[in-house]
Write a protein that holds these residues in place. Structure first.
Motif, PDB file in Angstrom:
ATOM      1  N   ALA A 125     -80.468  -7.004  34.899  1.00 57.42           N
ATOM      2  CA  ALA A 125     -79.189  -7.680  35.095  1.00 57.42           C
ATOM      3  C   ALA A 125     -78.090  -7.032  34.257  1.00 57.42           C
ATOM      4  O   ALA A 125     -76.950  -6.878  34.714  1.00 57.42           O
ATOM      5  CB  ALA A 125     -79.316  -9.158  34.753  1.00 57.42           C
ATOM      6  N   ALA A 126     -78.428  -6.654  33.038  1.00 56.87           N
ATOM      7  CA  ALA A 126     -77.442  -6.009  32.163  1.00 56.87           C
ATOM      8  C   ALA A 126     -77.030  -4.646  32.694  1.00 56.87           C
ATOM      9  O   ALA A 126     -75.936  -4.151  32.378  1.00 56.87           O
ATOM     10  CB  ALA A 126     -78.010  -5.869  30.754  1.00 56.87           C
ATOM     11  N   MET A 127     -77.874  -4.038  33.515  1.00 59.94           N
ATOM     12  CA  MET A 127     -77.591  -2.709  34.067  1.00 59.94           C
ATOM     13  C   MET A 127     -76.846  -2.761  35.403  1.00 59.94           C
ATOM     14  O   MET A 127     -76.411  -1.725  35.900  1.00 59.94           O
ATOM     15  CB  MET A 127     -78.912  -1.956  34.270  1.00 59.94           C
ATOM     16  N   MET A 128     -76.678  -3.949  35.987  1.00 52.21           N
ATOM     17  CA  MET A 128     -76.129  -4.056  37.339  1.00 52.21           C
ATOM     18  C   MET A 128     -74.747  -3.429  37.488  1.00 52.21           C
ATOM     19  O   MET A 128     -74.434  -2.818  38.507  1.00 52.21           O
ATOM     20  CB  MET A 128     -76.069  -5.517  37.771  1.00 52.21           C
ATOM     21  N   SER A 129     -73.905  -3.578  36.492  1.00 50.67           N
ATOM     22  CA  SER A 129     -72.525  -3.106  36.603  1.00 50.67           C
ATOM     23  C   SER A 129     -72.371  -1.634  36.208  1.00 50.67           C
ATOM     24  O   SER A 129     -71.250  -1.154  36.038  1.00 50.67           O
ATOM     25  CB  SER A 129     -71.607  -3.974  35.734  1.00 50.67           C
ATOM     26  N   GLU A 130     -73.503  -0.933  36.065  1.00 55.00           N
ATOM     27  CA  GLU A 130     -73.503   0.478  35.668  1.00 55.00           C
ATOM     28  C   GLU A 130     -72.723   0.680  34.367  1.00 55.00           C
ATOM     29  O   GLU A 130     -71.775   1.473  34.303  1.00 55.00           O
ATOM     30  CB  GLU A 130     -72.944   1.362  36.786  1.00 55.00           C
ATOM     31  N   PRO A 131     -73.120  -0.033  33.311  1.00 64.87           N
ATOM     32  CA  PRO A 131     -72.385   0.050  32.041  1.00 64.87           C
ATOM     33  C   PRO A 131     -72.560   1.397  31.349  1.00 64.87           C
ATOM     34  O   PRO A 131     -73.539   2.117  31.601  1.00 64.87           O
ATOM     35  CB  PRO A 131     -73.029  -1.070  31.209  1.00 64.87           C
ATOM     36  N   LYS A 132     -71.624   1.691  30.462  1.00 67.04           N
ATOM     37  CA  LYS A 132     -71.743   2.894  29.648  1.00 67.04           C
ATOM     38  C   LYS A 132     -72.647   2.657  28.443  1.00 67.04           C
ATOM     39  O   LYS A 132     -73.280   3.594  27.946  1.00 67.04           O
ATOM     40  CB  LYS A 132     -70.349   3.335  29.170  1.00 67.04           C
ATOM     41  N   LEU A 133     -72.682   1.406  27.974  1.00 65.90           N
ATOM     42  CA  LEU A 133     -73.490   1.055  26.807  1.00 65.90           C
ATOM     43  C   LEU A 133     -74.095  -0.325  27.012  1.00 65.90           C
ATOM     44  O   LEU A 133     -73.403  -1.259  27.410  1.00 65.90           O
ATOM     45  CB  LEU A 133     -72.632   1.046  25.529  1.00 65.90           C
ATOM     46  N   VAL A 134     -75.405  -0.446  26.739  1.00 67.59           N
ATOM     47  CA  VAL A 134     -76.080  -1.737  26.768  1.00 67.59           C
ATOM     48  C   VAL A 134     -76.608  -2.024  25.365  1.00 67.59           C
ATOM     49  O   VAL A 134     -77.285  -1.181  24.761  1.00 67.59           O
ATOM     50  CB  VAL A 134     -77.250  -1.759  27.772  1.00 67.59           C
ATOM     51  N   VAL A 135     -76.282  -3.198  24.851  1.00 65.78           N
ATOM     52  CA  VAL A 135     -76.791  -3.654  23.564  1.00 65.78           C
ATOM     53  C   VAL A 135     -78.006  -4.538  23.842  1.00 65.78           C
ATOM     54  O   VAL A 135     -77.898  -5.526  24.568  1.00 65.78           O
ATOM     55  CB  VAL A 135     -75.726  -4.444  22.782  1.00 65.78           C
ATOM     56  N   LEU A 136     -79.143  -4.173  23.265  1.00 64.13           N
ATOM     57  CA  LEU A 136     -80.390  -4.898  23.488  1.00 64.13           C
ATOM     58  C   LEU A 136     -80.777  -5.631  22.210  1.00 64.13           C
ATOM     59  O   LEU A 136     -80.958  -5.010  21.157  1.00 64.13           O
ATOM     60  CB  LEU A 136     -81.510  -3.930  23.889  1.00 64.13           C
ATOM     61  N   ASP A 137     -80.921  -6.946  22.311  1.00 65.39           N
ATOM     62  CA  ASP A 137     -81.270  -7.775  21.158  1.00 65.39           C
ATOM     63  C   ASP A 137     -82.756  -8.123  21.220  1.00 65.39           C
ATOM     64  O   ASP A 137     -83.176  -8.933  22.053  1.00 65.39           O
ATOM     65  CB  ASP A 137     -80.414  -9.050  21.168  1.00 65.39           C
ATOM     66  N   GLU A 138     -83.540  -7.483  20.362  1.00 65.00           N
ATOM     67  CA  GLU A 138     -84.986  -7.719  20.268  1.00 65.00           C
ATOM     68  C   GLU A 138     -85.673  -7.585  21.635  1.00 65.00           C
ATOM     69  O   GLU A 138     -86.326  -8.525  22.117  1.00 65.00           O
ATOM     70  CB  GLU A 138     -85.261  -9.105  19.676  1.00 65.00           C
TER      71      GLU A 138
END
Length: 259
Positions: free
Chosen positions: A165-178
């Protein structure tokens, strides 16, 4: 490589307690960066401020050359920075495919009339979104469950769906919490490979994680926090050799080697 995210002099206090005390960090475009530190070192508060879920008291947060301070999470996501949470957030009653299509809706920009009348622009956007969702569900290895409700997923599988879901918008950066907290060892290796594949596609990652072995094997740069600020940073091997890191985690200085 160019710094995609730059944080300088970040401060955040809660009722006089300084959770973040002049913290700084940088994440390069295309990198996988780890953020580690003992409990209470300010990691979670920092990423909450970066992603707009907390307001910082002072400091600068620049992403892709733009100031993020004061922006709400949805505006930050539109600029290309998304995140996951330690507490998994999925729609249990929706299918895996619909979980991702719901996430895509705020990025469509087509208005209510396009959706209501199924305009050509809406149909084209819907087609692209569904193709993207199917691609991501395949990436995380959940294609056989694509039409199943998310409630049937295991905890680890829900984390994979949240990542998709976090990748759906084709982001430049994803922050992953644990991302691997509470995940079995087999799936930890699976998560690492998924992140490597996504990174090869151009997405940068900032990963907050207590599993130091996971961070060391995956990240090309590691930042260590202690007491609300950056203690040290560098390649994983160099960070492991830094006596200050051991002291921060154990609360005591390492014993001097016997000559």
């Amino acid at each position: 490589m160019t710094a995609l995210l730059e944080v300088e002099g970040l401060h955040k206090a809660f009722r006089g307690v300084r959770a973040v005390d002049g913290a700084s960090l940088a994440v390069r475009a295309g990198s996988i960066t780890g953020l580690i530190g003992p409990n209470g070192s300010g990691k979670s508060t920092t990423i909450d401020c970066i992603s707009g879920f907390q307001s910082s008291d002072a400091g600068t947060i620049r992403f892709d050359g733009q100031d993020l301070r004061g922006l709400p999470p949805q505006a930050i996501a539109r600029r290309g920075l998304t995140r996951t949470f330690q507490d998994v957030r999925v729609y249990d009653g929706y299918s895996l495919l619909d979980n991702l299509l719901v996430v895509d809706k705020p990025f469509q920009g087509l208005g209510w009339s396009g959706a209501l009348f199924r305009s050509r622009a809406w149909r084209e956007r819907r087609g692209r979104a569904e193709a993207r969702a199917r691609e991501l569900i395949e990436l995380v290895g959940l294609t056989r469950l694509i039409d199943a409700p998310a409630v049937v997923l295991s905890y680890g599988q829900k984390k994979l769906l949240a990542f998709a879901a976090a990748m759906m918008s084709e982001p430049k950066l994803v922050v992953l919490d644990e991302p691997v907290a509470g995940v079995n060892p087999t799936r930890i290796n699976e998560v690492a490979e998924i992140l490597r594949r996504a990174n090869r596609g151009g997405t940068a990652f900032l990963i907050v994680e207590h599993n130091v072995d996971f961070i060391s094997a995956l990240c090309d740069h590691v930042i260590v926090y202690d007491r609300g600020r950056k203690l040290t940073e560098g390649p994983p091997a160099a960070v492991h050799r830094d006596h200050r890191v051991l002291e921060a985690y154990l609360g005591v200085a390492p014993a001097e080697p016997v000559s």
